[in-house]
Design a protein around this motif. Structure first.
Motif, PDB file in Angstrom:
ATOM      1  N   UNK A 161       1.244   5.915  -1.786  1.00 28.28           N
ATOM      2  CA  UNK A 161       1.414   6.418  -0.434  1.00 28.28           C
ATOM      3  C   UNK A 161       0.566   7.659  -0.177  1.00 28.28           C
ATOM      4  N   UNK A 162       0.510   8.528  -1.169  1.00 23.72           N
ATOM      5  CA  UNK A 162      -0.290   9.748  -1.002  1.00 23.72           C
ATOM      6  C   UNK A 162      -1.743   9.377  -0.742  1.00 23.72           C
ATOM      7  N   UNK A 163      -2.243   8.385  -1.492  1.00 30.32           N
ATOM      8  CA  UNK A 163      -3.627   7.942  -1.295  1.00 30.32           C
ATOM      9  C   UNK A 163      -3.839   7.482   0.148  1.00 30.32           C
ATOM     10  N   UNK A 164      -2.901   6.709   0.688  1.00 32.26           N
ATOM     11  CA  UNK A 164      -3.057   6.222   2.066  1.00 32.26           C
ATOM     12  C   UNK A 164      -3.003   7.356   3.082  1.00 32.26           C
ATOM     13  N   UNK A 165      -2.211   8.380   2.813  1.00 37.10           N
ATOM     14  CA  UNK A 165      -2.187   9.538   3.711  1.00 37.10           C
ATOM     15  C   UNK A 165      -3.547  10.258   3.669  1.00 37.10           C
ATOM     16  N   UNK A 166      -4.108  10.414   2.471  1.00 39.79           N
ATOM     17  CA  UNK A 166      -5.452  10.994   2.357  1.00 39.79           C
ATOM     18  C   UNK A 166      -6.459  10.125   3.109  1.00 39.79           C
ATOM     19  N   UNK A 188      10.376   1.829   2.677  1.00 36.70           N
ATOM     20  CA  UNK A 188       9.608   0.598   2.864  1.00 36.70           C
ATOM     21  C   UNK A 188       9.040   0.523   4.290  1.00 36.70           C
ATOM     22  N   UNK A 189       9.767   1.049   5.262  1.00 31.31           N
ATOM     23  CA  UNK A 189       9.260   1.076   6.635  1.00 31.31           C
ATOM     24  C   UNK A 189       8.005   1.946   6.724  1.00 31.31           C
ATOM     25  N   UNK A 190       8.051   3.123   6.119  1.00 29.48           N
ATOM     26  CA  UNK A 190       6.897   4.021   6.139  1.00 29.48           C
ATOM     27  C   UNK A 190       5.713   3.395   5.412  1.00 29.48           C
ATOM     28  N   UNK A 191       5.967   2.769   4.283  1.00 27.69           N
ATOM     29  CA  UNK A 191       4.888   2.099   3.546  1.00 27.69           C
ATOM     30  C   UNK A 191       4.251   1.006   4.401  1.00 27.69           C
ATOM     31  N   UNK A 192       5.084   0.186   5.020  1.00 22.64           N
ATOM     32  CA  UNK A 192       4.556  -0.882   5.863  1.00 22.64           C
ATOM     33  C   UNK A 192       3.747  -0.350   7.031  1.00 22.64           C
ATOM     34  N   UNK A 193       4.257   0.665   7.702  1.00 22.90           N
ATOM     35  CA  UNK A 193       3.538   1.256   8.830  1.00 22.90           C
ATOM     36  C   UNK A 193       2.232   1.912   8.388  1.00 22.90           C
TER      37      UNK A 193
END
Length: 98
Positions: free
Chosen positions: A1-6, A70-75
């Motif tokens: 998730x951190x990678x996707x935020x970056x 899981x909602x945050x990951x999907x979004x």
């Protein structure tokens, strides 16, 4: 998730400047009604708004508060995928028009 935020943050920064360049030179039009209004009101505010979105994502990372539901990951995956397509579309238009 951190990678996707970056990833989202960096993509947003690059897209902000590419879109700004395209708008300033009348190569493209902003299709997002909210961002279009912000750009029309003040182009500098457009850049500040886009960069603030990236800063918010970095703050989640900095303070180790990246949500992991899981909602945050999907979004986040959806946003990353969709924004990648938009980014490449902007790049294509600019290359084709220049």
């Amino acid at each position: 998730m951190v990678f996707l935020f970056y990833y989202l943050s960096l993509l947003n920064i690059f897209d902000a400047f590419i879109t700004f360049f395209g708008l300033e030179n009348s190569f493209i039009q902003e299709m997002n009604p909210l961002m279009s209004r912000i750009y029309e009101a003040n182009p500098a505010l457009f850049l500040i708004t886009k960069l603030t979105f990236s800063l918010c994502l970095y703050l989640f990372i900095l303070f180790k508060k990246v949500p992991s539901t899981s909602l945050t990951k999907g979004l986040t995956v959806f946003a990353s995928s969709f924004y990648t397509l938009i980014f490449f579309l902007h790049c294509y238009w600019l290359v084709a028009l220049i």
